[in-house]
Design a protein around this motif. Sequence first.
Motif, PDB file in Angstrom:
ATOM      1  N   TRP A   1     -82.812 -10.077  73.291  1.00  0.00           N
ATOM      2  CA  TRP A   1     -83.746 -11.379  72.473  1.00  0.00           C
ATOM      3  C   TRP A   1     -85.715 -11.090  72.761  1.00  0.00           C
ATOM      4  CZ3 TRP A   1     -78.171 -12.523  74.215  1.00  0.00           C
ATOM      5  CH2 TRP A   1     -77.585 -11.804  73.162  1.00  0.00           C
TER       6      TRP A   1
ATOM      7  N   ARG B   1     -84.548 -19.227  65.990  1.00  0.00           N
ATOM      8  CA  ARG B   1     -83.246 -18.641  65.982  1.00  0.00           C
ATOM      9  C   ARG B   1     -82.712 -19.055  66.859  1.00  0.00           C
ATOM     10  NH1 ARG B   1     -86.484 -13.229  66.090  1.00  0.00           N
ATOM     11  NH2 ARG B   1     -87.377 -13.915  63.773  1.00  0.00           N
ATOM     12  N   GLY B   2     -81.260 -19.038  67.174  1.00  0.00           N
ATOM     13  CA  GLY B   2     -80.288 -19.182  68.123  1.00  0.00           C
ATOM     14  C   GLY B   2     -79.568 -20.077  68.047  1.00  0.00           C
ATOM     15  N   CYS B   3     -78.531 -20.608  68.184  1.00  0.00           N
ATOM     16  CA  CYS B   3     -77.272 -21.112  67.911  1.00  0.00           C
ATOM     17  C   CYS B   3     -76.869 -21.701  69.542  1.00  0.00           C
ATOM     18  CB  CYS B   3     -76.524 -21.361  67.245  1.00  0.00           C
ATOM     19  SG  CYS B   3     -74.489 -22.429  66.797  1.00  0.00           S
TER      20      CYS B   3
ATOM     21  N   ILE C   1     -74.513 -16.092  67.417  1.00  0.00           N
ATOM     22  CA  ILE C   1     -75.061 -15.541  68.724  1.00  0.00           C
ATOM     23  C   ILE C   1     -75.289 -14.228  69.699  1.00  0.00           C
ATOM     24  CG2 ILE C   1     -74.378 -18.276  69.302  1.00  0.00           C
ATOM     25  CD1 ILE C   1     -71.849 -16.971  70.766  1.00  0.00           C
TER      26      ILE C   1
ATOM     27  N   ALA D   1     -78.733 -13.979  67.265  1.00  0.00           N
ATOM     28  CA  ALA D   1     -80.111 -14.570  67.845  1.00  0.00           C
ATOM     29  C   ALA D   1     -80.061 -14.901  69.076  1.00  0.00           C
ATOM     30  CB  ALA D   1     -80.191 -15.634  66.489  1.00  0.00           C
ATOM     31  N   GLY D   2     -78.878 -14.684  69.580  1.00  0.00           N
ATOM     32  CA  GLY D   2     -78.842 -15.588  70.739  1.00  0.00           C
ATOM     33  C   GLY D   2     -78.025 -16.749  70.938  1.00  0.00           C
ATOM     34  N   ARG D   3     -77.781 -17.408  72.036  1.00  0.00           N
ATOM     35  CA  ARG D   3     -77.254 -18.942  72.102  1.00  0.00           C
ATOM     36  C   ARG D   3     -78.751 -19.955  72.151  1.00  0.00           C
ATOM     37  NH1 ARG D   3     -73.218 -20.695  75.828  1.00  0.00           N
ATOM     38  NH2 ARG D   3     -73.159 -22.516  74.904  1.00  0.00           N
ATOM     39  N   GLN D   4     -80.182 -19.520  72.947  1.00  0.00           N
ATOM     40  CA  GLN D   4     -81.229 -20.405  73.036  1.00  0.00           C
ATOM     41  C   GLN D   4     -81.658 -20.056  71.485  1.00  0.00           C
ATOM     42  OE1 GLN D   4     -84.062 -18.811  76.106  1.00  0.00           O
ATOM     43  NE2 GLN D   4     -85.496 -20.220  76.006  1.00  0.00           N
ATOM     44  N   ILE D   5     -82.156 -21.480  71.271  1.00  0.00           N
ATOM     45  CA  ILE D   5     -83.161 -21.960  70.432  1.00  0.00           C
ATOM     46  C   ILE D   5     -84.606 -21.458  70.027  1.00  0.00           C
ATOM     47  CG2 ILE D   5     -83.933 -23.450  68.655  1.00  0.00           C
ATOM     48  CD1 ILE D   5     -80.531 -24.451  68.769  1.00  0.00           C
ATOM     49  N   ARG D   6     -85.371 -20.265  69.368  1.00  0.00           N
ATOM     50  CA  ARG D   6     -86.577 -20.179  70.319  1.00  0.00           C
ATOM     51  C   ARG D   6     -87.572 -20.538  69.273  1.00  0.00           C
ATOM     52  NH1 ARG D   6     -85.014 -14.994  70.425  1.00  0.00           N
ATOM     53  NH2 ARG D   6     -83.427 -15.397  69.480  1.00  0.00           N
TER      54      ARG D   6
END
Length: 292
Positions: free
Chosen positions: A166, A197-199, A209, A212-217
């Motif tokens: 990501w 994006r992200g959760c 996750i 889109a990964g866990r960091q919200i960008r």
Amino acid sequence: PKDSLMGSGKTLRVVIIKPSKYGVTGDVERFRRGFMPNSTVPYIRSMTPAMIDGVQIETHAIDEYVQTDLRYLDLLRDTGVPTLLALVGVQSHQFQRSLDLAAFARANGIPHCVIGGPHPMTCDTSEFHGRGVSFALGEAETIWLPILKDAIRGELQPVYGREQRWSEELDSPVVTPPTRRDLRRYVVRMLGIYPARGCPFTCSFCSVIKIAGRQIRSQSLETTMESLRLAKAAGVRMVMFTSDNFNKYSDAPELLEQMIEEKIQIPFFVQCDTQVSKQEEFVSLLGRAGCF
């Protein structure tokens, strides 16, 4: 590589396909009209520049579900124009079809094929690596330009995005909507837009996750607003903000206020977690901005 296009002034043809899937009879599922356009196809097309290193980029975008005219398969035959086949947004039930399209292209003289989407990002595809088809394991913002440049140079890597899945920050394009003609292929003339994006959650039943990964960008507000302006001008009747936790997107209130101020007035819907039930002011703001 001997077939490099560098410095040649030639053209690279980029064929972006959202693959369909096989039905119970073994036939490819096709429909005269779809329900709503796929979001990934216009997004990847919007990320594709018109020229790289002096090489013209000729782009074709196809949603196979609504392509009953099979002449698009001629793009996957060697006609003397160097071609990159990108199979995008591939989900698990579409993976076999994506492999077959790549095999068809390679059998017809197209050496550059890459498969990306939820399946390669969440499932083990290692048994297919190094067999002539490349796999995208990361976000397009990180790997799409390197893929294009490698195709121009004449050789793709077997895997992209293994080291970095990501982007730390989203450098997203303004989304160019489908043409009015393409929009007429669908019951709902809808466009997907990705403000964030992200959760932050780790639900065991969800693959977000992993994708889109866990960091919200988030992308810039102006990028989202310009995408909305173009969508309205193109005749888009509905927008889906594809961010999975829109109520966790910190710039969401400012985006909604701008939509109200500019009178975008396109009905839209969003995905929120259940905690949105405690955000009454936010829900009210969503309604005033056009969320139905």
